[in-house]
Every structure is written in C-alpha cells, then in structure tokens.
Write a protein that holds these residues in place. Structure first.
Motif, PDB file in Angstrom:
ATOM      1  N   SER A 222      21.574  15.946   3.450  1.00 33.26           N
ATOM      2  CA  SER A 222      20.182  15.622   3.700  1.00 33.26           C
ATOM      3  C   SER A 222      20.037  14.397   4.565  1.00 33.26           C
ATOM      4  O   SER A 222      19.064  14.252   5.279  1.00 33.26           O
ATOM      5  CB  SER A 222      19.449  15.404   2.367  1.00 33.26           C
ATOM      6  OG  SER A 222      20.089  14.380   1.620  1.00 33.26           O
ATOM      7  N   SER A 223      21.009  13.481   4.519  1.00 30.59           N
ATOM      8  CA  SER A 223      20.902  12.287   5.338  1.00 30.59           C
ATOM      9  C   SER A 223      20.886  12.627   6.809  1.00 30.59           C
ATOM     10  O   SER A 223      20.242  11.961   7.591  1.00 30.59           O
ATOM     11  CB  SER A 223      22.076  11.334   5.034  1.00 30.59           C
ATOM     12  OG  SER A 223      22.004  10.862   3.724  1.00 30.59           O
ATOM     13  N   SER A 224      21.595  13.649   7.185  1.00 34.07           N
ATOM     14  CA  SER A 224      21.654  13.985   8.602  1.00 34.07           C
ATOM     15  C   SER A 224      20.646  15.033   9.001  1.00 34.07           C
ATOM     16  O   SER A 224      20.523  15.369  10.161  1.00 34.07           O
ATOM     17  CB  SER A 224      23.057  14.496   8.937  1.00 34.07           C
ATOM     18  OG  SER A 224      23.311  15.686   8.220  1.00 34.07           O
ATOM     19  N   SER A 248      14.764  16.457   4.549  1.00 33.29           N
ATOM     20  CA  SER A 248      14.775  15.060   4.151  1.00 33.29           C
ATOM     21  C   SER A 248      15.631  14.914   2.923  1.00 33.29           C
ATOM     22  O   SER A 248      15.852  15.873   2.188  1.00 33.29           O
ATOM     23  CB  SER A 248      13.350  14.568   3.861  1.00 33.29           C
ATOM     24  OG  SER A 248      12.926  15.035   2.605  1.00 33.29           O
ATOM     25  N   PRO A 249      16.138  13.681   2.663  1.00 29.80           N
ATOM     26  CA  PRO A 249      17.001  13.486   1.519  1.00 29.80           C
ATOM     27  C   PRO A 249      16.324  13.760   0.192  1.00 29.80           C
ATOM     28  O   PRO A 249      16.988  13.889  -0.826  1.00 29.80           O
ATOM     29  CB  PRO A 249      17.399  11.999   1.635  1.00 29.80           C
ATOM     30  CG  PRO A 249      17.196  11.669   3.059  1.00 29.80           C
ATOM     31  CD  PRO A 249      16.030  12.496   3.504  1.00 29.80           C
ATOM     32  N   SER A 250      15.006  13.819   0.175  1.00 30.75           N
ATOM     33  CA  SER A 250      14.305  14.037  -1.079  1.00 30.75           C
ATOM     34  C   SER A 250      14.263  15.505  -1.489  1.00 30.75           C
ATOM     35  O   SER A 250      13.906  15.839  -2.615  1.00 30.75           O
ATOM     36  CB  SER A 250      12.871  13.506  -0.967  1.00 30.75           C
ATOM     37  OG  SER A 250      12.184  14.215   0.039  1.00 30.75           O
ATOM     38  N   MET A 251      14.610  16.406  -0.566  1.00 24.87           N
ATOM     39  CA  MET A 251      14.532  17.830  -0.877  1.00 24.87           C
ATOM     40  C   MET A 251      15.818  18.284  -1.540  1.00 24.87           C
ATOM     41  O   MET A 251      16.914  17.868  -1.167  1.00 24.87           O
ATOM     42  CB  MET A 251      14.290  18.635   0.407  1.00 24.87           C
ATOM     43  CG  MET A 251      12.954  18.312   1.059  1.00 24.87           C
ATOM     44  SD  MET A 251      12.689  19.261   2.554  1.00 24.87           S
ATOM     45  CE  MET A 251      12.501  20.895   1.894  1.00 24.87           C
ATOM     46  N   SER A 299      16.525   4.526  -3.105  1.00 23.11           N
ATOM     47  CA  SER A 299      15.939   5.854  -2.963  1.00 23.11           C
ATOM     48  C   SER A 299      16.183   6.366  -1.553  1.00 23.11           C
ATOM     49  O   SER A 299      16.415   5.583  -0.628  1.00 23.11           O
ATOM     50  CB  SER A 299      14.430   5.807  -3.250  1.00 23.11           C
ATOM     51  OG  SER A 299      13.782   4.885  -2.388  1.00 23.11           O
ATOM     52  N   PRO A 300      16.158   7.690  -1.351  1.00 22.55           N
ATOM     53  CA  PRO A 300      16.398   8.249  -0.008  1.00 22.55           C
ATOM     54  C   PRO A 300      15.385   7.740   1.013  1.00 22.55           C
ATOM     55  O   PRO A 300      14.203   7.597   0.710  1.00 22.55           O
ATOM     56  CB  PRO A 300      16.245   9.759  -0.225  1.00 22.55           C
ATOM     57  CG  PRO A 300      16.504   9.973  -1.678  1.00 22.55           C
ATOM     58  CD  PRO A 300      15.979   8.750  -2.368  1.00 22.55           C
ATOM     59  N   ASN A 301      15.857   7.437   2.205  1.00 20.97           N
ATOM     60  CA  ASN A 301      15.007   6.968   3.290  1.00 20.97           C
ATOM     61  C   ASN A 301      14.386   8.179   3.982  1.00 20.97           C
ATOM     62  O   ASN A 301      14.874   8.675   4.996  1.00 20.97           O
ATOM     63  CB  ASN A 301      15.826   6.144   4.284  1.00 20.97           C
ATOM     64  CG  ASN A 301      14.960   5.333   5.230  1.00 20.97           C
ATOM     65  OD1 ASN A 301      13.861   5.744   5.579  1.00 20.97           O
ATOM     66  ND2 ASN A 301      15.458   4.186   5.649  1.00 20.97           N
ATOM     67  N   THR A 302      13.304   8.661   3.389  1.00 24.15           N
ATOM     68  CA  THR A 302      12.674   9.888   3.885  1.00 24.15           C
ATOM     69  C   THR A 302      12.020   9.689   5.246  1.00 24.15           C
ATOM     70  O   THR A 302      11.858  10.644   6.008  1.00 24.15           O
ATOM     71  CB  THR A 302      11.620  10.379   2.881  1.00 24.15           C
ATOM     72  OG1 THR A 302      10.707   9.311   2.600  1.00 24.15           O
ATOM     73  CG2 THR A 302      12.280  10.803   1.575  1.00 24.15           C
ATOM     74  N   PHE A 303      11.647   8.468   5.567  1.00 23.68           N
ATOM     75  CA  PHE A 303      10.997   8.209   6.859  1.00 23.68           C
ATOM     76  C   PHE A 303      11.982   8.421   8.008  1.00 23.68           C
ATOM     77  O   PHE A 303      11.674   9.065   9.011  1.00 23.68           O
ATOM     78  CB  PHE A 303      10.439   6.793   6.895  1.00 23.68           C
ATOM     79  CG  PHE A 303       9.849   6.411   8.225  1.00 23.68           C
ATOM     80  CD1 PHE A 303       8.607   6.880   8.616  1.00 23.68           C
ATOM     81  CD2 PHE A 303      10.541   5.579   9.095  1.00 23.68           C
ATOM     82  CE1 PHE A 303       8.063   6.535   9.841  1.00 23.68           C
ATOM     83  CE2 PHE A 303      10.011   5.226  10.322  1.00 23.68           C
ATOM     84  CZ  PHE A 303       8.768   5.701  10.690  1.00 23.68           C
ATOM     85  N   CYS A 308      19.042   4.905   3.114  1.00 21.14           N
ATOM     86  CA  CYS A 308      18.229   4.761   1.910  1.00 21.14           C
ATOM     87  C   CYS A 308      17.319   3.553   2.029  1.00 21.14           C
ATOM     88  O   CYS A 308      17.420   2.764   2.960  1.00 21.14           O
ATOM     89  CB  CYS A 308      19.137   4.630   0.677  1.00 21.14           C
ATOM     90  SG  CYS A 308      19.979   3.044   0.593  1.00 21.14           S
ATOM     91  N   TYR A 309      16.398   3.443   1.085  1.00 18.05           N
ATOM     92  CA  TYR A 309      15.634   2.224   0.863  1.00 18.05           C
ATOM     93  C   TYR A 309      16.309   1.482  -0.286  1.00 18.05           C
ATOM     94  O   TYR A 309      16.491   2.052  -1.364  1.00 18.05           O
ATOM     95  CB  TYR A 309      14.191   2.533   0.475  1.00 18.05           C
ATOM     96  CG  TYR A 309      13.366   3.177   1.573  1.00 18.05           C
ATOM     97  CD1 TYR A 309      13.048   2.476   2.733  1.00 18.05           C
ATOM     98  CD2 TYR A 309      12.880   4.469   1.432  1.00 18.05           C
ATOM     99  CE1 TYR A 309      12.288   3.061   3.727  1.00 18.05           C
ATOM    100  CE2 TYR A 309      12.110   5.066   2.423  1.00 18.05           C
ATOM    101  CZ  TYR A 309      11.817   4.353   3.565  1.00 18.05           C
ATOM    102  OH  TYR A 309      11.061   4.929   4.546  1.00 18.05           O
ATOM    103  N   PHE A 310      16.689   0.232  -0.065  1.00 16.57           N
ATOM    104  CA  PHE A 310      17.364  -0.515  -1.124  1.00 16.57           C
ATOM    105  C   PHE A 310      16.500  -1.695  -1.574  1.00 16.57           C
ATOM    106  O   PHE A 310      15.901  -2.390  -0.759  1.00 16.57           O
ATOM    107  CB  PHE A 310      18.749  -0.995  -0.677  1.00 16.57           C
ATOM    108  CG  PHE A 310      18.753  -1.927   0.515  1.00 16.57           C
ATOM    109  CD1 PHE A 310      18.815  -3.304   0.354  1.00 16.57           C
ATOM    110  CD2 PHE A 310      18.704  -1.422   1.805  1.00 16.57           C
ATOM    111  CE1 PHE A 310      18.836  -4.157   1.441  1.00 16.57           C
ATOM    112  CE2 PHE A 310      18.725  -2.268   2.908  1.00 16.57           C
ATOM    113  CZ  PHE A 310      18.784  -3.641   2.726  1.00 16.57           C
ATOM    114  N   GLY A 311      16.443  -1.888  -2.875  1.00 13.09           N
ATOM    115  CA  GLY A 311      15.620  -2.929  -3.456  1.00 13.09           C
ATOM    116  C   GLY A 311      16.365  -4.229  -3.660  1.00 13.09           C
ATOM    117  O   GLY A 311      17.573  -4.326  -3.422  1.00 13.09           O
TER     118      GLY A 311
END
Length: 571
Positions: A222-224, A248-251, A299-303, A308-311
């Motif tokens: 999904s990342s690619s 997207s990585p969320s799917m 979480s996956p960087n869907t944009f 990813c989005y890292f906190g």
C-alpha cells in the motif's frame, strides 16, 4: 559511502544543513554567497530533493555532485523521495534532462538513477542529531538501516524486485490450487484430528506468523500504491485472476496474498519467505516519505500514499533508543523555511524560497556548532523570471516609451498598431527580441486589435507602492534598484533578507564616524522605526525602497513650485 553518514563537529566549527532545493539554482547560489562555499572549513549536509519542479535541476545536482567529488569528507548528500526515477518522470527532471541532452538523455538518466540509489539515506552529527529527508516510523531501526543494500532500491515507489524475480508465479498458483484440492479431498475427521493434535502454543505461533506476514504485505504494497498505480497498466496474466490493488495504506489487503506492482501488470502471489527485502524496502520508504503529526502513534500517510505519520511518542522512543536528542528532516514547505514540532525534538528545514509562487515562503538553512544548538538563517531568492525583468526594463524607460508611442498616437487614443508598438520598444530598449510573440505577456489589445500601450506599465509587483510614487522617482528607483539592493545587503550583515535595528544602528555609527557627526542611538532607533512601516521590528527591502520615496517627497516640499508639482504626477 555508508547508509548512515556519521559526522563530528570536533573537526570544524559549524556544519550547515540545507533542505529541499527542487531545482532552485538561485537559492543554492544565494546560500553559498551568504554562508560560504563548501570546503574543509565549511562542511554541508544537503538533505535530499535536489531535483524536480524547478527549471534548473540539472545545474543544481551537477553543482552538488562537483563539490561532493572535490570535498568528499565535507560535502554530504542525503537521498530524498525525489531522487527517484519514477518521481522524476512525473515531476519534471526526466523532461528537463531529455530537453537539455537530446542525444544522450537516456544514458544520462540511467546514470542519475544509479547514482541516486547510491546516496546515503541518513546523517548523524556527534551521535546526537539525526538527519533524514522525510521522517521515521514505529518500525524504524537505525542498526538494521545501516546494514541494508540501499542501491537495490532504485525506486521507493516500486515493491522490491526480488519478490517477483525469485518467485515463479505460475508455479505458486499451481501449488496453491494443489493445496486447496488436497485439503478439500482430505476426510473431515482426519482434518479435525490433525488440527486437534496441535498444541495451543503451536497454534498461537502459526497465527502470529500469519499476522506478521500479512501486516508486512499490507504496508509494503500500500505504501507504493498511490504513486505506482498512476504508472501501471494492468493486464491479467493467463491463468491468474486479478485482485483489486489498494490505493492507500489505509485500505485492507488480502490476508494470505502479496500484491506486487509491476510497471506493466498487477499480480497476486503468496508472500515471500523470509521477507528480508520487504523490510529493507519499508525502512527506506518510511525514511524518505514520512511526516510528523501532533497526535501520538504511527498511522499510514494516506495523503502521500507512502510512509507514515509519526507522533511525538514515536520520536521520543527512537531518540531514547539510539541516544539522540534531535531529529532534523525536510520534505515539507514551511512559510518561514523552518518549523519546530514534537516539543522541539523535530525540526523541518526547507531551503527553496518562493516554492509555490513569488513571496509564498522563505527558504532557510541551519548551522550547528559544537554546542549542538541549531541556528536558523532565512533566504529568499529574487524573482528569476526573465519576463519580470523585461517588465521592469519597460517601466524603467516609461517616459521614453510613452514619448515614442505618442508620436504614432496623434489622436491620443491610447493605442497604436502592433507593428508600431514593437518598433518603439526595439528603438528605445535596443533589444533584439521577438516583440510580437512577447506582446501577450507585456500588453493587452484594444477592441479594434491595436495595442493599449499604457497597459505595458500596469501590475508591476516591484515592491514599490506605485500609487504613491511619482513617475520620475519610480523610474529612477527601478534604474538604480541594483545599487540600492547592494546598499541594503551591506547593511544586512547576517544576510537574512532583513535589516535588524542593531544592524541599522551599526551602519549609522560608521556613517557618523566617517562624517564627523554625533548621532545618539536613540535618534538612530527612531529613524529605524520610522522606516519599519509594518512595525515588525525589522526593515525589509520594500520598506528600504519606500524610505527613498519618503525622503524624495520631503525634499520636494522644500523646493519652490515650478509649474506642476511632482505630486500631480501620481498614478
């Protein structure tokens, strides 16, 4: 070069760190002008995204490579997500190479592809500051990252080639069919007995292994997906039924199948074992594509469709794990050229100014000394557009041009024919240019097809407040704009693009000492505040030019009136 470059400030006073350049040669040259050229005394780290989007990516990357060859111990380049041949195909670098090197463009592109894959992916300063292009994830492991074969990842947008080459797709499908038919033909009692023979630990281990494999498969494919899907032309190989490819990585992905993007097909194959290359690929994807977020977790960087989005908790955990204190990354345009987040533990640095449009943002770079305290320096390259320079040229000769147009406009209609308009421009400016071709960019047509010559001087984004400036003064400022800018840059000692009160005071002390005039600091500060029209505590170039206008206006008030005052010429 290693995957992670380790630098030390013990051999130099400071290390300069630059962010995205994206083919902005003006910004690169401005940084070198203000900060100094790369050398043993002036080491640099350029944090990826040298190419794409800008018009001079070739010049930027060749200049950086030249200094890398000249000073390999003091010039360091990290790979960015745009050092990728698939990104180059979409965002302009490929086209630029093919246009500038028509005969050998393909060979040059292949060389760039190979060199980009050999660039390090991270830099560490004094074991305390980690520099990567995009960011990190909860799976980032610097020790593992140091050992991977990064040159095999030609593009982070494509799944590792090994997963395709080392698996016979047809054979895998036949094996799956054979297993299914065997399982279906086995008596139910036998299957039940075999299942019950397993211990709980064995069942748990098998389930855990299946979940891990499927998770790796999901994140990798999904990342690619978002980038690869636009380049893929799906075809169904014989004997295979296609599966939907996630965008997207969320799917979700199929649990027991690995979806591998090809440039010309999509296929579903059983997941490879062991997934070593998959882990390596994902480490690089996360490093190049991730972005920080304010919320905890990863979480996956869907944009972006990758990374990813890292906190802040992910940042803190990685820093503690490796004994680091700061993460410097790029990858995102910031209005001031830099931004701090995660309690100051993450810094974003972006060096391309005017990224979206003229005036949209400043560029910046960081200097780190032995105290490891980052110091920020802002830059903003002047508009490099030849068209704007030509418009300024027209405006600086406004009086002569109007006089030439009016010789043809005997009835004062405000318009002349296209040929007359071009003839006046050529005779006054003495520039051999295709004026008829440039006319749509310089002047508009009147309803009868003639040229409205007054429109040549409209919409000048010069930084001068045109409604308040006399014609003669405006032309003078444009003609001597370069000289005024030189004076401004002399006063602007730190080359930040702004004159601070302290810099203004220092310059006036030199003037007063040279002229033998005693001026106290209070008077100098009052003068600086009077020039600081927007009251932000510093003087930019626009305010500096405006100060010349104010002085000119005050001088005119002291002169006797001769016919019309200059004030009546305002436009």
């Amino acid at each position: 070069m290693p995957n992670i470059t380790h630098l030390s400030t013990s051999y130099t006073n400071e290390i300069t760190i630059c962010g995205d350049l994206h083919g902005r040669l003006d910004d690169l040259l401005l940084i070198f002008y203000k900060n100094g050229l790369p050398s043993a005394e002036k080491p640099y780290v350029f944090n990826g995204d040298f190419v794409d989007r800008g018009k001079k990516s070739i010049e930027v990357v060749i200049l950086l490579f030249a200094y890398l060859l000249l000073y390999p111990d003091y010039m360091h380049l990290n790979r960015g997500n745009h050092e990728d041949h698939i990104m180059n195909l979409r965002y302009g670098f490929t086209k630029e190479v093919m246009q500038k090197y028509k005969a050998h463009g393909r060979e040059i592109l292949q060389l760039f592809q190979d060199v980009f894959s050999l660039l390090p992916v991270a830099t560490v300063i004094d074991g305390k500051i980690l520099i990567v292009h995009g960011g990190i994830s909860d799976q980032t492991d610097l020790d593992f990252l140091s050992s991977i074969e990064r040159h095999k990842v030609k593009s982070a947008l494509r799944f590792p080639r090994r997963s395709v080459e080392q698996l016979d797709i047809g054979q895998s499908c036949r094996q799956m069919k054979r297993l299914r038919s065997t399982a279906c033909s086995r008596p139910s009692s036998s299957r039940s007995h075999s299942k019950n023979q397993r211990t709980p630990n064995q069942r748990n281990r098998r389930c855990g292994h299946s979940r891990q494999d499927s998770a790796a498969s999901t994140s990798s494919s999904s990342s690619s997906s978002s980038s690869s899907s636009s380049l893929c032309s799906p075809r169904t190989p014989s004997g295979l039924s296609p599966r939907p490819f996630p965008f997207s990585p969320s799917m979700p992905c199929a649990i027991n199948d690995l979806q591998v993007p090809f440039l010309d097909s999509l296929s579903s194959v059983p997941p490879p074992s062991p997934p070593q290359r998959d882990r390596e690929w994902k480490q690089i994807v996360d490093i190049l594509w991730s972005d920080p977020k304010t919320q905890k977790g990863c979480s996956p960087n869907t944009f972006r469709g990758g990374g990813c989005y890292f906190g802040p908790d992910v940042t803190q955990r990685l820093l503690l794990q490796h004994g680091l204190q700061l993460l410097i990354r790029s990858h995102e345009c910031k209005q001031d050229g830099y931004e701090l987040c995660h309690g100051g533990q993450v810094i974003t640095i972006f060096s391309a100014s005017n990224y979206y449009e003229e005036g949209s943002n400043r560029g910046a770079y960081i200097k780190v000394g032995r105290d490891l305290v980052p110091r920020f320096y802002q830059v903003r390259a002047a508009e490099g557009s030849a068209l704007k320079a030509l418009k300024e040229k027209l405006f600086s000769h406004r009086s002569e041009l109007l006089s030439g147009f009016q010789q043809y406009d005997l009835n004062n209609t405000g318009s002349v024919s296209v040929s007359e308009w071009a003839q006046v421009l050529e005779s006054v400016l003495r520039l051999d240019l295709p004026w008829r071709t440039l006319r749509p960019h310089l002047a508009r047509l009147a309803p009868d097809g003639s040229v409205d010559y007054q429109s040549c001087f409209e919409h000048m984004e010069s930084g001068i407040f045109l409604p308040q400036v006399t014609s003669n003064l405006a032309e003078t400022l444009f003609r001597y704009r370069t000289d005024i800018e030189i004076i401004f840059n002399i006063i602007d000692k730190d080359h930040s693009g702004l004159i601070s009160v302290e810099e203004f005071r220092h310059t006036w002390r030199l003037f007063s000492a040279h002229l033998g005039v005693d001026i106290d600091d209070r008077a100098i500060d009052d003068l600086a505040r009077s020039i600081d029209f927007n009251k932000d505590g510093s003087i930019d170039f626009t305010e500096f030019l405006e100060a010349f206008r104010v002085v000119h206006k005050l001088d005119n008030k002291d002169q006797p009136l001769n016919g019309k005052m200059d004030g009546e010429k305002y436009f």
